[in-house]
Design a protein around this motif. Sequence first.
Motif, mmCIF file in Angstrom:
data_model
loop_
_atom_site.group_PDB
_atom_site.id
_atom_site.type_symbol
_atom_site.label_atom_id
_atom_site.label_comp_id
_atom_site.label_asym_id
_atom_site.label_seq_id
_atom_site.Cartn_x
_atom_site.Cartn_y
_atom_site.Cartn_z
ATOM 1 N N PHE A 58 4.484 45.624 -4.228
ATOM 2 C CA PHE A 58 3.385 46.538 -4.570
ATOM 3 C C PHE A 58 3.834 47.547 -5.618
ATOM 4 N N LEU A 59 5.017 48.117 -5.424
ATOM 5 C CA LEU A 59 5.508 49.107 -6.385
ATOM 6 C C LEU A 59 5.754 48.492 -7.759
ATOM 7 N N GLN A 60 5.987 47.165 -7.792
ATOM 8 C CA GLN A 60 6.177 46.467 -9.061
ATOM 9 C C GLN A 60 4.853 46.027 -9.684
ATOM 10 N N GLY A 61 3.741 46.327 -9.001
ATOM 11 C CA GLY A 61 2.427 46.024 -9.545
ATOM 12 C C GLY A 61 1.868 44.686 -9.135
ATOM 13 N N GLU A 62 2.513 43.973 -8.192
ATOM 14 C CA GLU A 62 2.016 42.678 -7.742
ATOM 15 C C GLU A 62 0.976 42.865 -6.634
ATOM 16 N N SER A 63 0.166 41.828 -6.434
ATOM 17 C CA SER A 63 -0.842 41.859 -5.374
ATOM 18 C C SER A 63 -0.194 41.511 -4.034
ATOM 19 N N VAL A 64 -0.509 42.300 -3.011
ATOM 20 C CA VAL A 64 0.062 42.064 -1.678
ATOM 21 C C VAL A 64 -1.050 41.953 -0.635
ATOM 22 N N GLU A 65 -2.273 41.665 -1.069
ATOM 23 C CA GLU A 65 -3.374 41.541 -0.118
ATOM 24 C C GLU A 65 -3.093 40.403 0.856
ATOM 25 N N GLY A 66 -3.339 40.669 2.121
ATOM 26 C CA GLY A 66 -3.111 39.680 3.160
ATOM 27 C C GLY A 66 -1.756 39.785 3.816
ATOM 28 N N SER A 67 -0.799 40.433 3.157
ATOM 29 C CA SER A 67 0.535 40.565 3.748
ATOM 30 C C SER A 67 0.785 41.960 4.297
ATOM 31 N N VAL A 68 -0.159 42.879 4.112
ATOM 32 C CA VAL A 68 -0.024 44.254 4.585
ATOM 33 C C VAL A 68 -1.324 44.638 5.276
ATOM 34 N N ARG A 69 -1.197 45.417 6.335
ATOM 35 C CA ARG A 69 -2.385 45.878 7.042
ATOM 36 C C ARG A 69 -3.301 46.638 6.088
ATOM 37 N N SER A 70 -4.613 46.451 6.273
ATOM 38 C CA SER A 70 -5.581 47.008 5.339
ATOM 39 C C SER A 70 -5.491 48.527 5.212
ATOM 40 N N PRO A 71 -5.378 49.309 6.302
ATOM 41 C CA PRO A 71 -5.283 50.773 6.122
ATOM 42 C C PRO A 71 -4.035 51.177 5.343
ATOM 43 N N ILE A 72 -2.922 50.475 5.557
ATOM 44 C CA ILE A 72 -1.686 50.804 4.845
ATOM 45 C C ILE A 72 -1.841 50.502 3.359
ATOM 46 N N LEU A 73 -2.400 49.327 3.042
ATOM 47 C CA LEU A 73 -2.577 48.958 1.646
ATOM 48 C C LEU A 73 -3.510 49.931 0.942
ATOM 49 N N SER A 74 -4.607 50.317 1.609
ATOM 50 C CA SER A 74 -5.535 51.278 1.005
ATOM 51 C C SER A 74 -4.833 52.607 0.748
ATOM 52 N N SER A 75 -3.987 53.047 1.697
ATOM 53 C CA SER A 75 -3.253 54.308 1.517
ATOM 54 C C SER A 75 -2.253 54.202 0.370
ATOM 55 N N TRP A 76 -1.555 53.058 0.266
ATOM 56 C CA TRP A 76 -0.648 52.853 -0.874
ATOM 57 C C TRP A 76 -1.414 52.949 -2.201
ATOM 58 N N GLN A 77 -2.553 52.309 -2.246
ATOM 59 C CA GLN A 77 -3.332 52.316 -3.487
ATOM 60 C C GLN A 77 -3.801 53.723 -3.824
ATOM 61 N N ARG A 78 -4.224 54.484 -2.821
ATOM 62 C CA ARG A 78 -4.626 55.863 -3.099
ATOM 63 C C ARG A 78 -3.430 56.692 -3.558
ATOM 64 N N SER A 79 -2.279 56.478 -2.945
ATOM 65 C CA SER A 79 -1.076 57.220 -3.334
ATOM 66 C C SER A 79 -0.708 56.929 -4.779
ATOM 67 N N ARG A 80 -0.840 55.678 -5.185
ATOM 68 C CA ARG A 80 -0.525 55.323 -6.568
ATOM 69 C C ARG A 80 -1.539 55.926 -7.520
ATOM 70 N N LEU A 81 -2.821 55.933 -7.126
ATOM 71 C CA LEU A 81 -3.833 56.556 -7.972
ATOM 72 C C LEU A 81 -3.580 58.050 -8.137
ATOM 73 N N LEU A 82 -3.002 58.677 -7.105
ATOM 74 C CA LEU A 82 -2.702 60.104 -7.172
ATOM 75 C C LEU A 82 -1.472 60.400 -8.020
ATOM 76 N N GLY A 83 -0.776 59.363 -8.441
ATOM 77 C CA GLY A 83 0.418 59.546 -9.241
ATOM 78 C C GLY A 83 1.645 59.944 -8.445
ATOM 79 N N LEU A 84 1.634 59.685 -7.149
ATOM 80 C CA LEU A 84 2.785 60.054 -6.320
ATOM 81 C C LEU A 84 3.941 59.080 -6.562
ATOM 82 N N SER A 85 5.157 59.607 -6.380
ATOM 83 C CA SER A 85 6.362 58.799 -6.529
ATOM 84 C C SER A 85 7.031 58.615 -5.178
ATOM 85 N N PRO A 86 7.510 57.407 -4.858
ATOM 86 C CA PRO A 86 8.203 57.218 -3.573
ATOM 87 C C PRO A 86 9.426 58.109 -3.430
#
Length: 920
Positions: A17-45
Amino acid sequence: MGVVGDRIGPVRSRDRFLQGESVEGSVRSPILSSWQRSRLLGLSPDQSELPFKEDVDPDAALLRAAEPVLDRLQVIFAGSRTNISLADGHGMVLARRFGEKSMVRHLPPIQIVPGFVFAEQFAGTNGIGLTLAERRLCQVYGAEHFAERSQASACTAIPLRDQLSGHIEGVLCLGYPYTEADPALIPVVRKAAEAIERRLMDQSSAREHGLLQAYLDAASLARSSEYGIDGHPVGMVEFLQSELEQSDQTTLKERATELMSADRRAVAEVPLSRGRWVTLVSRPVTSASGVEGVVVEALLPEDTERHAPAPTHHPSGAADAAPSVVPPGLRTHAAPAPAGDPGGRAGVRGLVLVGEPEVGKYAVAARRRLELLAEASNRIGTTLDVSRTAWELAETAVPRLADFVTIDLPEAVLRGEESPHPTTEMHRTVVHGIREDCPFYPVGEQVSLRPTTPHMRCIATRQPVLEPDLKAAFGWLAQDPEHAELLLAHNIHSLITVPLLARGAILGVASFYRSQDPAPYGDDDRSLAQELAARAALCIDNARRYTREHTLALSLQHSLLPRGLPEQSAVEVAHRYLPAESGVGGDWFDVIPLSGTRVALLVGDVVGHGLHAAATMGRLRTAARNFAELELAPDELLTHLDNLMVRLDREEGGDGPDSASTGIVGATCLYAIYDPTSQQCTLARAGHPPPALVLPDGGVSLLDLPAGPPLGLGGLPFESVEIRLPEHSQLVLYTDGLIEDRHRDIDVALDALNRALAHPDRAPEETCRAVLDAVAPEHPADDIALLVARTNALPADRIATWDMAADPALVSEIRGACVSQLNRWGLEESAFATELLLSELVTNAVRYGTAPIRVRLIHDRNLICEVHDASSSAPRMRQSATTDEGGRGLFLVAQLAQAWGTRYTTDGKVIWAECSLAAA
């Protein structure tokens, strides 16, 4: 889910995910949505800094309610590496407890000191932030955390709600090493959250106790003052239970709750049943601890109708009306009347409600939510139309729940099908709101949504998604920033998206927007939206299933009806078929060419609607065509159809009570045979409306035919009637859907039919159009089949007839006469084949038939040869052996003729053969 050793967490998926690849189906939906929001916010791990607030209030209500529970949890997890956190509704940590106290020396300050903010927009995916975003219990394991600092831990967090308002007041979070994850933690966290919420409720009860005591103190002071009070006190519980009907009690309590929620001094006259009334007075009251509230009293006039006793003691018990919390055993007393208060009138006075205004607002809001749900049961699903049902959901929700509602449905659902990929074919189906100038995507436009939008998140999780503040809803903003700015400029600030789910299938998404009310949506609003959407989704699914069955039945019926009219000269025919609005039925019509230029006209109606009726119609029509090919008289054909319907009914009903029967199989039918050579028409009907006859002079009448029983009763006879039709008469056959309507008497419909038909100069097509315009119901509840046939007569010079004795020597004379007639008709090219064919038919009649013998030639579209004799035995074609001297005549006839056959008459039979003039 990727793991490292026995460690929990989607490590590989997170890296991808951090490399920009699609991970749909391999991660729980709430977690994936939160990751996507975090990336949209410009947060860094790698981000390690979080906002910190030093002004933590140690006397906060949430903290006071939670401290005993936190201490208890610390005891339960003593000796473990568990970090117990309490955060407020904004994600700021208010308190921490540790299972092993030595953990304080090893953890960084961010995990020890209260005041750090763990909201998702600052900390990325974590237990506290995800719980506030999802507004439900959440668990985050290892690499599911967005930040690198949390990769070695796991957590379970649950929101803490105010039980009165439903608002999230905070979050309780348990953190622990991901290797110590245990499903048993979930019930522990739930029970702890329930204990904190109960203690918050007790604090509210304590405040209302103080308000009640303030009211009692004021009443005691008034009784001891020199002014005294007007009226005498009475126990309101006694009055409500003994004097008022249940409806009056409900009205009084609801009006008192509304006054309390208004948070101001007010007076209201409340009418009751039987002409009675009561005055409610609300005024502010303040407890000794400074809590401000409202008290509502009832002033009851002294009259003979009320029969209220005037007790000499203080009545016991306060009004049992939510939302006040009145301790048992307390007495209500008369309160002093404020200056200018209408309570100065003599009468009976007592306490109805006391409490904080916010509590009254919650009660009023709860009642209005229940009223909206009750109204939705009546307003949603009034039709079986998918789009209309979606509109009814929007119309119900605006303006009481939302200021604007949009509904997106897949194209397949609108067609009555299930959508295999609902997220890729969403179409805007409904846009409805308090005004029309809001720039939502228009109806009919295809809507493409990003995975981070609330709409897609609710589809992925199959749960409603609440965005209290759209300005901070980064997934919604990222979908279309310019469009989002336009909506925000129209003051749209809060959103609830709800998936339309029915029987496990996604049918679409309903979105509820708020603009006028400045308060954001809350969890109670989300629950209400979910309940409305659930009811609407079930209605939409019912409409979708109906649409599918209706489409299938209509397709089946159209495939079973005649696709075109056969070529024949007996009648000019026009037809119409209109399906019912409520469902396809089993109406049908047919035009069947018969031998000797005759034609059969058929109209029928199968009982019921839907696929079963359409399928039964197809079987019945096929059987009728086959019976017509046997050249049966109308009454005989109906008898065969009746027997068939009896067998079908027996098959459908099965042999036992548990058989899957679709109901009684029955039908009505009208069958007519018209012969243009004699202009005779033979008719019979089985429970069907009689046909109309339009004579060339304009006279219109319904033919008086024996009604006959409907098909399927069995064992009852049918009767044929023969009438002569003048040339260019019109015979009008129809089904009962044309003349029967619940809003119109059948005689009125028949009069309208007669007037529409009283134009003999019209062509059949024009007649069909005029009849439907004048007679057909505006909203037909049953199918309509209409068949109009204008009769023709075959000229006498197109028919040649010869009578002969059963003498083989006369066959040659008949051949000669036949050739001469063909020459007069200009059919010399057909003479040889016709002479040979007719010779075989006449020879058969002479050898095997019975006198008298009659030969007839008919010059129509084709050349028809008929040989009649008095015998009832029918010839049959057989395969002749090489040694047989005869038996090849009928084989020769079959080769020369386009069609041939036998029909029986009352005085014998007719062997006929039809030759194509083009072929000849």
